[in-house]
Enzyme design. Structure first.
Site, mmCIF file in Angstrom:
data_model
loop_
_atom_site.group_PDB
_atom_site.id
_atom_site.type_symbol
_atom_site.label_atom_id
_atom_site.label_comp_id
_atom_site.label_asym_id
_atom_site.label_seq_id
_atom_site.Cartn_x
_atom_site.Cartn_y
_atom_site.Cartn_z
ATOM 1 N N HIS A 19 0.821 -1.210 0.000
ATOM 2 C CA HIS A 19 0.000 0.000 0.000
ATOM 3 C C HIS A 19 0.859 1.266 0.000
ATOM 4 O O HIS A 19 2.033 1.254 0.372
ATOM 5 C CB HIS A 19 -0.922 0.018 1.227
ATOM 6 N N GLU A 91 -2.361 -6.887 7.365
ATOM 7 C CA GLU A 91 -1.093 -6.860 8.096
ATOM 8 C C GLU A 91 -1.232 -7.583 9.421
ATOM 9 O O GLU A 91 -2.343 -7.778 9.931
ATOM 10 C CB GLU A 91 -0.667 -5.397 8.327
#
Length: 194
Positions: A19, A91
């Site tokens: 990202h 994550e």
């Protein structure tokens, strides 16, 4: 630890994109799932979209975490593909460490109310294996921790040069050996066209 159970995708190549940058990334702080992209992160995502527009992507799988999902929507636009959320791509949950410094991260730590490293690796492996069964070439949009696990599962060394935010990567297989190829260079903390 991840290398003990290698991943063996049927495809011969796929793409991975971490990202775009967040304010917490810039300050090296463990972040919550709702941390948005910074202004620089938005620009990085647009730069990555420009690079990836020239690649033959057929499926885009993403973490559902805000920063990854925003990045995935940005890079999916030129392809006209709606990104599919795979929650297992998120994550690692660092629990009680969220909001504290990640400058000297100890991946072996067992944070209170968080995930252990074996739990994170198992979850990531399952999600990555699932993502790579979609029509290819596949683009996975996720996180730095996910990239570490993916590289270990494929036996690919990772250096700091490929860990930048929104840096498109191509994983390629030759026989049984995988290698990683960056599609652009990092410049001053921001993604720049190669």
């Amino acid at each position: 630890m991840a290398a003990r159970q290698p991943l063996s995708p049927a495809c011969d190549h796929f793409y991975f994109l971490r990202h775009g940058q967040t304010a917490c990334n810039a300050r090296r702080i463990f972040q919550a799932t709702d941390e948005p992209l910074s202004e620089l992160g938005v620009q990085q995502a647009h730069n990555a979209a420009t690079i990836l527009a020239g690649e033959p992507v057929r499926s885009i799988l993403t973490s559902g975490v805000v920063r990854a999902l925003t990045t995935a929507h940005t890079v999916s636009a030129p392809h006209g593909i709606a990104p599919l959320v795979v929650e297992g791509l998120r994550e690692r949950n660092f629990g009680a460490l969220i909001g504290t410094s990640s400058a000297h991260i100890d991946w072996a730590c067992e944070p209170e109310n968080g995930e252990t490293l074996p739990e994170f690796i198992d979850r990531s492996r399952t999600a990555l294996e699932h993502a790579l069964t979609h029509p290819g070439p596949v683009l996975i949009v996720a996180h730095g921790g996910t990239l570490y696990v993916l590289a270990a599962l494929l036996g690919v060394p990772v250096d700091l040069g490929v860990l930048g935010n929104a840096q498109p990567l191509r994983f390629e297989r030759s026989g049984t050996t995988w290698r990683l190829k960056p599609l652009l260079q990092q410049v001053d903390g921001g993604a720049a066209l190669a």
